[in-house]
Structures are given as C-alpha cells and as structure tokens.
Design a protein around this motif. Structure first.
Motif, PDB file in Angstrom:
ATOM      1  N   LEU A 110     -15.674  -7.833 -45.720  1.00 19.98           N
ATOM      2  CA  LEU A 110     -15.790  -9.286 -45.642  1.00 19.98           C
ATOM      3  C   LEU A 110     -14.539 -10.015 -46.097  1.00 19.98           C
ATOM      4  CD1 LEU A 110     -19.475  -9.611 -46.855  1.00 19.98           C
ATOM      5  CD2 LEU A 110     -18.638  -9.649 -44.512  1.00 19.98           C
ATOM      6  N   GLY A 111     -13.372  -9.362 -45.984  1.00 20.73           N
ATOM      7  CA  GLY A 111     -12.098  -9.993 -46.279  1.00 20.73           C
ATOM      8  C   GLY A 111     -11.786 -10.171 -47.743  1.00 20.73           C
ATOM      9  N   GLU A 137     -16.705 -12.354 -42.053  1.00 22.11           N
ATOM     10  CA  GLU A 137     -15.268 -12.113 -42.096  1.00 22.11           C
ATOM     11  C   GLU A 137     -15.017 -10.633 -41.794  1.00 22.11           C
ATOM     12  OE1 GLU A 137     -11.233 -13.344 -43.069  1.00 22.11           O
ATOM     13  OE2 GLU A 137     -13.045 -14.430 -42.538  1.00 22.11           O
ATOM     14  N   PRO A 138     -14.021 -10.303 -40.964  1.00 17.55           N
ATOM     15  CA  PRO A 138     -13.732  -8.891 -40.673  1.00 17.55           C
ATOM     16  C   PRO A 138     -13.345  -8.095 -41.921  1.00 17.55           C
ATOM     17  CG  PRO A 138     -12.649 -10.321 -39.091  1.00 17.55           C
ATOM     18  CD  PRO A 138     -13.184 -11.208 -40.184  1.00 17.55           C
ATOM     19  N   THR A 139     -13.734  -6.829 -41.938  1.00 18.98           N
ATOM     20  CA  THR A 139     -13.367  -5.922 -43.025  1.00 18.98           C
ATOM     21  C   THR A 139     -11.872  -5.657 -42.994  1.00 18.98           C
ATOM     22  OG1 THR A 139     -15.524  -4.873 -43.122  1.00 18.98           O
ATOM     23  CG2 THR A 139     -13.669  -3.545 -43.859  1.00 18.98           C
ATOM     24  N   LEU A 140     -11.263  -5.626 -44.163  1.00 14.61           N
ATOM     25  CA  LEU A 140      -9.848  -5.284 -44.310  1.00 14.61           C
ATOM     26  C   LEU A 140      -9.763  -3.823 -44.739  1.00 14.61           C
ATOM     27  CD1 LEU A 140      -8.731  -8.484 -46.227  1.00 14.61           C
ATOM     28  CD2 LEU A 140      -8.388  -7.977 -43.794  1.00 14.61           C
ATOM     29  N   GLY A 158      -8.526  -7.216 -35.191  1.00 12.85           N
ATOM     30  CA  GLY A 158      -7.150  -7.707 -35.139  1.00 12.85           C
ATOM     31  C   GLY A 158      -6.750  -8.612 -36.286  1.00 12.85           C
ATOM     32  N   ARG A 159      -7.489  -8.612 -37.378  1.00  9.05           N
ATOM     33  CA  ARG A 159      -7.230  -9.501 -38.506  1.00  9.05           C
ATOM     34  C   ARG A 159      -6.007  -9.057 -39.298  1.00  9.05           C
ATOM     35  NH1 ARG A 159     -10.351 -13.521 -40.788  1.00  9.05           N
ATOM     36  NH2 ARG A 159     -10.688 -13.744 -38.568  1.00  9.05           N
ATOM     37  N   ILE A 160      -5.094  -9.997 -39.541  1.00 12.83           N
ATOM     38  CA  ILE A 160      -3.927  -9.785 -40.391  1.00 12.83           C
ATOM     39  C   ILE A 160      -3.861 -10.958 -41.358  1.00 12.83           C
ATOM     40  CG2 ILE A 160      -1.421  -9.537 -40.502  1.00 12.83           C
ATOM     41  CD1 ILE A 160      -1.537  -8.572 -37.550  1.00 12.83           C
TER      42      ILE A 160
END
Length: 176
Positions: A110-111, A137-140, A158-160
């Motif tokens: 969850l970021g 929220e996308p997992t990091l 694709g989360r950065i």
C-alpha cells in the motif's frame, strides 16, 4: 548447505555477502566460492526475509521479514536483534530495504515507507499507507538511496516514487 535453498534477499558489506531466504537461514560468502551458515534471523520458519541491506556508517546489516518485523546485526556478529515494533496494521508488510544516512529505509504494501536513523533499532513513518476509496495504493517492492538525500522506490502497476529530501516529500511517477 545451500542446496535447494530459495533465497529472497542479499546484501554486501564488511567484506562479505549475506544471503537469506525461506526458513530464515542466513549464509555468508567471503572468499567468492564457499557459502557458510551464518545464523537464523528468527526461530519461526514460517517467516521469510524479504530484504537485506548493509550500512557502512553504522557497520550494521538490517533485514525486513515477511511478518512485519525487522532485525539488525552488527557486522562480525551472528546475533540478530529485534528492531522495535513497526506499529503496523495487518494491512502493512514491507518488502524492500536500503541503507540511508546512518540508518535504513523500507518500503512495502500500500505504498508505505518507513525510516530508521539508528541502524534499524527503531522506525518511523516517512510515507503512510494510502487507502483511497476502492483503489488501493500499489505495493512497493524495492527502494534505493544515493546515501545523500535521494530515495527512489518502485512497485507494481508501474509505480515509481522519488524523493530528493530524504523522504520528507515524494513525487509519484506512473510508468505505462
């Protein structure tokens, strides 16, 4: 023996590689050829290391475990010490860890991003987990530091995330 071992994490520091995986066995390599058993991070075999990092400033290795726990060990020691409770909810789990300053930074589900300034002994929130409506929220999965002020975290969809002030503020990029 490392035969049949599934490794999840590796770090280099103090002249050796440390690698860990399922069953929490930690192995070290110093001569480039022979892996030797180092220690167990925790006694619970159901918990696996998801990340390892070394911080030269504090001469400490730190690990993050799948059970919302952290551990740290001084280079040259085999006794893993528990970091303070992350104070996490059941929604949080951490995946990646990197050195930063005299401590470490970890990222995960969850970021969420947490930092430590005391070599992994205690942790504080740098970026809270985000639940907005039905979208999570996308997992990091990974995080890296230039060991100055810049942190970059990457994850699913694709989360950065990018910070130039040691995690006080984050810029979000979406790849794809």
């Amino acid at each position: 023996s490392v035969d049949g071992m599934n490794f999840n994490a590796i770090a280099f520091g103090a002249g050796q590689f440390l690698a860990s995986g399922v069953n929490n066995d930690v192995f070290f390599l110093t001569n480039g050829e022979t892996w030797s058993w180092h220690s167990k991070m925790v006694s619970n075999a159901a918990v696996a290391a998801t990340g390892l990092a070394y911080n030269q400033a504090s001469n400490v290795f730190a690990g993050v475990l799948s059970s919302f726990q952290t551990r740290w060990v001084g280079a040259g020691s085999s006794r893993w010490n528990a970091g303070t409770n992350l104070g996490v909810s059941f929604l949080e789990a951490y995946r990646g860890i990197t050195r930063h300053g005299s401590g470490f930074v970890l990222c995960g589900v969850l970021g969420g991003i947490r930092g430590s300034t005391d070599a992994g002994r205690s942790w504080f929130e740098l970026r809270e987990i985000i639940l907005e409506g039905s979208e999570r929220e996308p997992t990091l999965y990974g995080i890296a530091s230039d060991d100055k002020n810049t942190l970059v975290a990457v994850g699913e969809k694709g989360r950065i995330l990018y910070s130039t002030n040691s995690g006080a503020n984050w810029t979000t990029y979406q790849w794809g």
